[in-house]
Enzyme design. Structure first.
Site, PDB file in Angstrom:
ATOM      1  N   CYS A   2       0.841  -1.188   0.000  1.00 24.68           N
ATOM      2  CA  CYS A   2       0.000   0.000   0.000  1.00 24.68           C
ATOM      3  C   CYS A   2       0.884   1.249   0.000  1.00 24.68           C
ATOM      4  CB  CYS A   2      -0.951   0.079   1.185  1.00 24.68           C
ATOM      5  SG  CYS A   2      -1.995  -1.351   1.384  1.00 24.68           S
ATOM      6  N   ARG A  27       3.904  -0.407  -4.819  1.00 24.65           N
ATOM      7  CA  ARG A  27       3.663  -0.959  -3.481  1.00 24.65           C
ATOM      8  C   ARG A  27       2.301  -1.642  -3.376  1.00 24.65           C
ATOM      9  NH1 ARG A  27       6.912   1.118   0.634  1.00 24.65           N
ATOM     10  NH2 ARG A  27       5.306   0.456   2.065  1.00 24.65           N
ATOM     11  N   TRP A  74      -2.952  -2.642  -1.620  1.00 28.61           N
ATOM     12  CA  TRP A  74      -2.662  -4.061  -1.856  1.00 28.61           C
ATOM     13  C   TRP A  74      -3.511  -4.785  -0.814  1.00 28.61           C
ATOM     14  CZ3 TRP A  74      -0.789  -8.303   0.814  1.00 28.61           C
ATOM     15  CH2 TRP A  74      -0.360  -9.377   0.039  1.00 28.61           C
ATOM     16  N   ASN A 100      -1.731   1.595   6.065  1.00 29.06           N
ATOM     17  CA  ASN A 100      -0.873   0.561   5.497  1.00 29.06           C
ATOM     18  C   ASN A 100      -0.485  -0.333   6.665  1.00 29.06           C
ATOM     19  OD1 ASN A 100       1.143  -0.884   4.285  1.00 29.06           O
ATOM     20  ND2 ASN A 100       2.530   0.853   3.988  1.00 29.06           N
ATOM     21  N   GLY A 101      -0.783  -1.626   6.591  1.00 27.46           N
ATOM     22  CA  GLY A 101      -0.470  -2.526   7.705  1.00 27.46           C
ATOM     23  C   GLY A 101      -1.660  -3.418   8.013  1.00 27.46           C
ATOM     24  N   GLU A 483      16.851 -18.238  -7.852  1.00 23.31           N
ATOM     25  CA  GLU A 483      16.493 -16.871  -8.216  1.00 23.31           C
ATOM     26  C   GLU A 483      15.935 -16.819  -9.641  1.00 23.31           C
ATOM     27  OE1 GLU A 483      15.898 -14.253  -6.798  1.00 23.31           O
ATOM     28  OE2 GLU A 483      16.123 -12.669  -8.271  1.00 23.31           O
ATOM     29  N   LYS A 487      12.233 -15.478 -10.552  1.00 20.94           N
ATOM     30  CA  LYS A 487      11.982 -14.404 -11.538  1.00 20.94           C
ATOM     31  C   LYS A 487      10.911 -14.846 -12.523  1.00 20.94           C
ATOM     32  CE  LYS A 487      13.179 -11.671 -10.082  1.00 20.94           C
ATOM     33  NZ  LYS A 487      13.805 -11.672  -8.829  1.00 20.94           N
ATOM     34  N   GLU A 490       7.359 -15.188 -10.855  1.00 11.93           N
ATOM     35  CA  GLU A 490       6.793 -13.889 -10.452  1.00 11.93           C
ATOM     36  C   GLU A 490       6.149 -13.135 -11.604  1.00 11.93           C
ATOM     37  OE1 GLU A 490      10.383 -12.021  -8.658  1.00 11.93           O
ATOM     38  OE2 GLU A 490       8.957 -11.379  -7.142  1.00 11.93           O
ATOM     39  N   HIS A 506      16.704 -37.183  -7.405  1.00  9.71           N
ATOM     40  CA  HIS A 506      15.960 -37.653  -6.230  1.00  9.71           C
ATOM     41  C   HIS A 506      14.490 -37.265  -6.298  1.00  9.71           C
ATOM     42  CE1 HIS A 506      19.712 -38.936  -4.437  1.00  9.71           C
ATOM     43  NE2 HIS A 506      20.224 -37.804  -4.877  1.00  9.71           N
ATOM     44  N   LYS A 605       5.929  -4.522  -4.188  1.00 13.24           N
ATOM     45  CA  LYS A 605       7.379  -4.387  -4.107  1.00 13.24           C
ATOM     46  C   LYS A 605       7.889  -4.569  -2.692  1.00 13.24           C
ATOM     47  CE  LYS A 605      11.442  -3.441  -5.678  1.00 13.24           C
ATOM     48  NZ  LYS A 605      12.078  -4.573  -6.372  1.00 13.24           N
TER      49      LYS A 605
HETATM   50  O1  M6R Z   1      12.851  -5.595   0.111  1.00 12.09           O
HETATM   51  P1  M6R Z   1      13.286  -6.992   0.401  1.00 12.09           P
HETATM   52  O2  M6R Z   1      14.569  -7.344  -0.256  1.00 12.09           O
HETATM   53  O3  M6R Z   1      13.328  -7.301   1.859  1.00 12.09           O
HETATM   54  O4  M6R Z   1      12.165  -7.901  -0.245  1.00 12.09           O
HETATM   55  C1  M6R Z   1      12.178  -9.284  -0.074  1.00 12.09           C
HETATM   56  C2  M6R Z   1      11.222  -9.947  -1.034  1.00 12.09           C
HETATM   57  O5  M6R Z   1       9.912  -9.521  -0.801  1.00 12.09           O
HETATM   58  C3  M6R Z   1      11.589  -9.649  -2.493  1.00 12.09           C
HETATM   59  O6  M6R Z   1      12.894 -10.022  -2.779  1.00 12.09           O
HETATM   60  C4  M6R Z   1      10.629 -10.383  -3.447  1.00 12.09           C
HETATM   61  O7  M6R Z   1      10.840 -11.752  -3.382  1.00 12.09           O
HETATM   62  C5  M6R Z   1      10.815  -9.842  -4.858  1.00 12.09           C
HETATM   63  N1  M6R Z   1       9.552  -9.691  -5.492  1.00 12.09           N
HETATM   64  C6  M6R Z   1      11.686 -10.700  -5.693  1.00 12.09           C
HETATM   65  O8  M6R Z   1      11.743 -10.333  -7.022  1.00 12.09           O
END
Ligand code: M6R
Length: 610
Positions: A2, A27, A74, A100-101, A483, A487, A490, A506, A605
């Site tokens: 948010c 956000r 969000w 926000n929260g 990673e 990517k 996501e 395995h 984000k």
């Molecule tokens: O701001 P941060 O690095 O603490 O965020 C951690 C994760 O939320 C963040 O890396 C998330 O997995 C991303 N969307 C990855 O692309």
């Protein structure tokens, strides 16, 4: 999660709020709303969807005013729709709240408020705030005191802003667990959940801490704790420009951020490499280096991509420092009463520095007496401020929800920490110099990899309709495989898994058939021959192999269906290079599927709620 923006001054607040919300849309982006003081009333406009929907609505309705607050949501409680969008009103619509929260005890508060006659319009936890504050106003308190008293009944997290039509000269804000800042202007003040919403207007920023509440007027502000103790806050100047948070000619923030990596990596290393001594210089660790050298164990705690960076860190720390290292998801760490010895150090890695789980894990480690170090990108963020010491990654603002340049900069900082400590331990100056040299060459090598963009796009074309992907790597390239898979899932919504290459036998190998693309991270290193055997095993089952290999490797050409060749580098720096083609592959697959890579569904984000 948010975004919050507010303005109080002489200008029309609506365009300022809309512009700020657009900057904060990363956000949260399922609905948005704005509330503006209009005479004795408050006008609220809300829309489901992106901020542009809200912008069209406020333009159509010609909403203007000098005091206002806005929110991009969000969803946590209640589906994304106009009713659940913020701001939320009290009963007679004289007061609005954006938040926000998460209010954890909202159910019991809601029941109590219903019992005394309050009617709820939305499914949100936030609406509880509006009625709870109202219940104190009805007892004769002013709005600030009512907010403060209400907050004392809340369990949970909040960055919030409140406006009350009967006291139109102020916005009341408070923070507990969700970021909140104020920008100071000339007879005008701004509030936001993130500095990026404000830098077009001011660079003088006040960071609120947990447990603080402030009355923000056009020409001054008053800050107290929620226990009514006055506190003085000082503004700091932020070093950020509007250009840094624009797309700079690219179609998407994500592509801009991928392409920026020669520069972002240079910035992460700037002034930190000492070639003559074969070491690194990290000002943020000066006071704790001796303690770190005495540590018997390192812990690393983080979420998502930052957690993957932590796993690479584990390989670096254990290989070069011989310090046992454990990496744990912050969400697990915070709740499992972690064992922390006096000679442990805990690293918290976070791009935003605001991730709720990572911040809570940091606080738990501090309570247990650990030396806590932050590796953050956002300067002045909560984790950076609350750590005992730390190193900024200096990757520059990362707006795309999928982390790219922040990851490679995290790897650089972890490597520099390793180098600094290893040179104080057993690493020779010759080896140190070789590593420094490898870092110096990195930006150029990254630029070389980025030139492969077109050919990676062609590979993406062939796999855009796949339903599943496997990513396999060994050693420090196993976290890079994780990673790469993250990517892809996501932003393309394709199911993808990362595994240590040998672990494939395995279980995951059962999934392999002619429809399964398998991405191997196969640089020429000590495990290369093993990876080659794993590739053969996939080929024997007709899986499609995409290999990330080093440029002089010819053997791989006969094994893989597609080979992406990248420059070789030192062991410590190689994971930085192998990560980049995976970012491009995920990007192009998602774009070819017609998806919004900057704002993928369901994600935000900065995950500032649990
Ligand atoms: O701001 P941060 O690095 O603490 O965020 C951690 C994760 O939320 C963040 O890396 C998330 O997995 C991303 N969307 C990855 O692309």
């Amino acid at each position: 999660m948010c975004g919050i923006v507010g303005y109080i001054g002489k200008k029309n607040c609506v365009p300022i709020i809309i512009e700020g919300l657009k900057r904060l849309e990363y956000r949260g982006y399922d609905s948005a709303g704005v509330g503006v003081i209009a005479g004795d009333d408050i006008t609220v406009v809300k829309r489901k969807g992106k901020v542009t929907e809200l912008q069209n609505a406020v333009t159509e309705q010609n909403v203007t005013g000098n005091v206002g607050i806005g929110h991009t949501r969000w969803a946590t409680h209640g589906e994304p729709n106009e009713i659940n969008a913020h701001p939320h009103y009290n009963q007679d619509r004289s007061l609005i709240v954006i938040h926000n929260g998460i209010i954890e005890n909202y159910n019991s508060l809601k029941t109590g408020l219903k019992n005394i006659g309050y009617e709820f319009r939305s499914d949100t936890d936030t609406e509880v705030f509006a009625h709870l504050i109202d219940s104190f106003i009805r007892r004769g308190y002013d709005v600030s005191k009512s907010v403060r008293l209400a907050l004392n009944e809340i369990d949970g997290t909040y960055g919030l802003a409140v406006m009350y039509a009967k006291e139109p000269d102020k916005i009341v804000v408070a923070r507990q667990g969700s970021p909140l800042v104020m920008g100071i202007g000339d007879n005008e003040n701004f509030i936001a959940s993130d500095v990026s919403a404000l830098i077009a207007y001011t660079k003088q920023i006040v960071y609120f801490e947990d447990g603080e509440i402030a009355e923000v007027y056009a020409d001054h502000f008053v800050t107290k704790t929620i226990h009514d103790k006055e506190i003085e806050k000082i503004a700091t100047e932020v070093n950020l420009t509007v250009d840094e948070i624009d797309k700079g000619g690219y179609d998407t923030f994500m592509m801009k951020e991928i392409m920026e990596q020669p520069d972002s990596c240079t910035n992460s290393m700037r002034g930190r490499l000492v070639f003559d001594e074969g070491t690194a210089k990290l000002g943020g660790l000066t006071d704790v280096v001796e303690k770190l050298l005495d540590c018997k164990r390192f812990l690393i705690s983080a979420c998502g991509t930052s957690w993957h960076a932590g796993l690479v860190g584990e390989y670096l720390f254990e290989h070069y420092l011989r310090i046992p290292t454990e990496v744990e998801y912050a969400s697990e760490f915070r709740y499992r009463n972690p064992i922390i010895y006096p000679d442990d150090a805990v690293f918290f890695i976070s791009q935003s520095g605001e991730t709720a789980d990572s911040l809570a894990a940091l606080r738990e480690a501090k309570r247990k007496g650990a030396l806590c170090l932050g590796i953050c990108n956002v300067v002045g963020s909560s984790i950076a401020r609350e750590s005992h010491a730390g190193v900024y990654t200096h990757a520059g603002p990362e707006i795309g929800v999928a982390s790219t340049k922040a990851f490679t900069s995290q790897l650089i900082v972890l490597g520099l920490i390793t180098l600094l400590l290893a040179r104080r331990k057993s690493m020779s100056i010759a080896e140190g110099k070789e590593i420094v040299h490898a870092y110096q060459e990195l930006p150029h090598k990254i630029a070389e990899i980025l030139k492969l963009n077109k050919s990676i796009e062609e590979i993406a074309e062939q796999f855009k309709n796949a339903n599943n992907f496997l990513y396999l790597g060994r050693g420090a390239h196993f976290p890079v495989a994780l990673e790469g898979a993250l990517k892809l899932k996501e932003i393309s919504y394709i199911h993808a898994e990362g595994y240590p290459a040998a672990e494939m036998k395995h279980g995951p190998i059962a999934l392999v058939d002619e429809n399964m693309p398998v991405v191997f991270i196969a640089p020429k290193d000590s495990t290369y021959e093993k990876i080659v055997s794993n590739i053969e095993e996939i080929r024997a089952r007709k899986g499609k192999v995409i290999a990330i290999a080093t440029e002089n490797d010819t053997e791989i050409d006969r094994l893989a269906d597609h080979v992406i060749k990248i420059p070789n580098s030192a062991r410590m720096t190689m994971p930085i290079l192998t990560a980049i083609p995976l970012q491009l592959l995920a990007y192009h697959i998602a774009v070819k599927k017609g998806l919004n890579v900057d704002q993928p569904r369901n994600l935000a984000k900065s995950v500032t709620v649990e």
